[in-house]
Design a protein around this motif. Structure first.
Motif: not given
Length: 662
Positions: A246-249, A286-288, A301, A320, A324, A485
């Motif tokens: 559940n954590d994108k990072f 990236h999705g974020t 980001y 995120q 959220t 990342y």
């Protein structure tokens, strides 16, 4: 008899609105049907619906009416309904009652979120300015002396151990079971990364090249290129087998969690803090990934940050997505971010500054309840119909004019000011008084114009996050990878250096340092040099310890140098002569144990050989008469020793010796 609140249907609401002349605005909300889970009813065209063209089912449907009534300097939001009287009939037997369905078989619809009733009482008055919140500098700074000690407040042994263990674990998971790394290797690795921020090259492999245009022998002596690439390949901060879905990072969360705790622990205690959004550059997919127009970094980001005026990052939270962070839906996303960030701070009273993305009147009220003050620019549609002058009307006024109104119930003041643009500030800290003077260009002339007090404080304390971005951007780590990342790992490293530098500036160490105090560049270089010298390196750019490797380097010179004037390759004899001439230019000779003094297989270089020719310093020429005249002029006080030495061409030390001997 039972009294309860009953909703009206749409037809009754329309009749109510037609009869009421004091309605400023109204919103009608149709409630869902009782069997809302099994209903297939269409809600209709919600975007282009007209109140004059409704179906019978819509007119008879129950609804809620939210009315905004306007009066003099007062806006009241209320719900409209009526109380219905019902006479209860007592039952004589339980058998006559219909069976009640159990709670497990009937699912109630989710409760609707009712908007808060807001009452404002606007008056054209000012609020008194609250005194500045004082704070004491932390005591732990007195024991710190050098930049590395400040840096290791954040990158301590626990953080280095996290980097070491997760990097080693990642290498083993990828099949390199013999890979081992120590915390010293991690420190050397970080030193090279920081070096790339202020001494960057186009490709990181150039740090290990030995060509004449690019040479970093200290980096090569610190760590081999293959070792550095292995660390670069396996560098990790989280276990890939235990990531939170559940954590994108999740891949960077352990490092951010540790550093956030240390940034907060060593926070210098400033009470005037700024809250803003910022960007970490990233141009991949990236999705974020976000795009914010007008920011210095438009793609990357986004993270929420709270920092001091000088740019010390106290806490950072990665963004995120819209799903959220909205922990207070009745206040909105911006207010939720502010309340979540300030909940991390130690107990105390603070003054917060934020921009129009976050500012709202309910947020300022919530901060007041918590004992804090807030100041921020506010959008025109969030002023809740405050009787301020229209922005178009304000543009016609002279530069420096302002208009103010205050809600006397909540003690929130709004000041609309004509500067470069029409800006509105909401504050519970101060109002317009006392008025300050600022320099602005008016009619092609620089003049003093008025500036309200709330704008002065906003401009003073709001730039903390921008200062942080500026400091990080000056010497951002230059080694880049294509992993999504990677920048999220390098950014905290740059922030740790910046935060350490901010602590250094307010510490006694900055006043004790010999010469001038460190700036950000020299502070970073001191950290890098300290980690480099942990290996007892003796850098020497003019030393080639291995003649074989030097010959290999010469063989890789460009063709324009390697070929002679006729285009033929150089012979081995020519290459040996080049090496000999190179050693001779460095003041070193080759031991004569082979033919014609030409370097060969058994070449031995004489170390610590001084150059053959040395220039002898000339002695000054002066006569005894010049010495007598100089002594007389100094003894009579006509000339100083410096002036007499220059006039009579006598070394000052010699003149002083004659004066002392009489």
């Amino acid at each position: 008899m039972i009294l309860f609140y009953c909703r009206l249907n749409v037809n009754e609401i329309i009749s109510h609105l037609e009869e009421d002349d004091d309605v400023f605005g109204a919103d009608i909300f149709i409630t869902p049907p009782d069997n809302w889970q099994n209903s297939d009813e269409d809600s209709g065209d919600e975007e282009f619906a007209s109140i004059n063209n409704l179906s019978r089912n819509q007119l008879l449907a129950e609804a809620e009416l939210r009315v905004t009534r306007s009066s003099e300097s007062r806006i009241v939001n209320e719900f409209v309904g009526y109380e219905k009287e019902v006479h209860s009939i007592p039952s004589t037997s339980s058998a006559s009652q219909p069976p009640q369905p159990s709670s497990s078989t009937v699912t109630q619809p989710p409760p609707k979120k009712r908007r808060l009733e807001v009452t404002r009482k606007w008056r054209f008055v000012d609020i008194p300015e609250k005194p500045e919140k004082e704070y004491c500098e932390p005591d732990f700074l007195e024991n710190l002396e050098n930049p590395v000690q400040f840096f290791e407040l954040f990158f301590d042994e626990e953080v280095f151990e996290l980097l070491r263990s997760e990097t080693e674990k990642n290498a083993i998971q990828k099949g390199k079971h013999a890979f081992r790394v120590t915390t010293t290797d991690i420190k050397h690795f970080i030193a090279i990364l920081l070096l790339s921020g202020y001494n960057s090259v186009s490709r990181y492999r150039m740090y290990w090249e030995q060509r004449v245009d690019c040479s970093f022998p200290t980096v090569a002596a610190l760590m081999s290129r293959n070792r550095f690439e292995d660390l670069l390949r396996y560098f990790h901060v989280a276990d890939n087998n235990n990531l939170d879905p559940n954590d994108k990072f999740a891949k960077v969360r352990p490092l951010w969690k540790l550093l956030n705790a240390r940034w907060l622990k060593n926070y210098p205690g400033d009470k005037n803090l700024s809250i803003d959004e910022s960007m970490i550059p990233y141009y991949g997919k990236h999705g974020t990934k976000q795009h914010i127009h007008g920011k210095p970094i438009r793609f990357g980001y986004k993270y929420w940050s709270i920092s001091t005026r000088l740019g010390y990052l106290i806490y950072g939270e990665l963004y995120q997505g819209a799903s959220t962070g909205n922990t207070h839906p009745e206040l909105g996303v911006g207010a939720s971010v502010v309340l979540d960030l300030i909940s991390k701070l130690p107990q105390g009273s603070y003054s917060f500054y934020f921009d129009n993305f976050f500012t709202s009147l309910p947020l300022l009220e919530e901060l007041q309840k918590m004992g804090h003050d807030g100041t921020g620019t506010i959008r025109a549609n969030r002023t809740e119909k405050a009787p301020l002058k229209d922005p178009k009307e304000m543009k016609k006024t002279s530069r420096g004019s302002y208009h103010q109104c205050t809600d006397v119930l909540s003690n929130i003041t709004l000041v609309r000011y004509n500067d470069n643009n029409i800006v509105t500030v909401a504050s519970t800290q101060c109002g317009s008084e006392p008025i300050s003077k600022v320099k602005r260009y008016c009619d092609k002339q620089k003049k003093d114009i008025d500036q309200p007090r709330c704008f002065v404080k906003y401009n003073k304390y709001m730039g903390g996050v921008d200062r942080l971005d500026q400091n990080v951007g000056c010497y951002r780590i230059g080694i880049r990878l294509k992993r999504w990342y990677w920048q999220l790992l390098m950014f905290p490293l740059n922030v740790a250096v910046n935060n350490a530098f901010q602590l250094y500036k307010i510490s006694p160490a900055s006043k004790k340092s010999n010469g001038t105090p460190h700036d950000l560049l020299s502070f970073t270089r001191d950290i890098v040099c300290t980690y480099f010298l942990m290996k007892n390196l003796v850098p020497s750019t003019s030393t080639i310890s291995n003649p074989k490797s030097s010959l290999a380097v010469i063989k890789r010179v460009p063709d324009a140098v390697r070929l002679d004037e006729y285009g033929f390759p150089l012979r081995a004899f020519d290459l040996k002569m080049i090496v000999k001439n190179y050693f001779a230019s460095q003041g070193r000779r080759v031991e004569k144990i082979f033919r014609n003094n030409i370097p060969g297989k058994d070449c031995k270089i004489m170390e610590n050989e001084s150059p053959a020719t040395t220039t002898k310093k000339k002695r000054a020429q002066w006569t005894s008469q010049q010495m007598e005249n100089a002594v007389k002029m100094v003894e009579r006080g006509i000339l100083s020793t410096y002036a007499a030495a220059v006039r009579y061409n006598i070394p000052r030390r010699t003149l002083c010796n004659h004066l002392a001997s009489g």
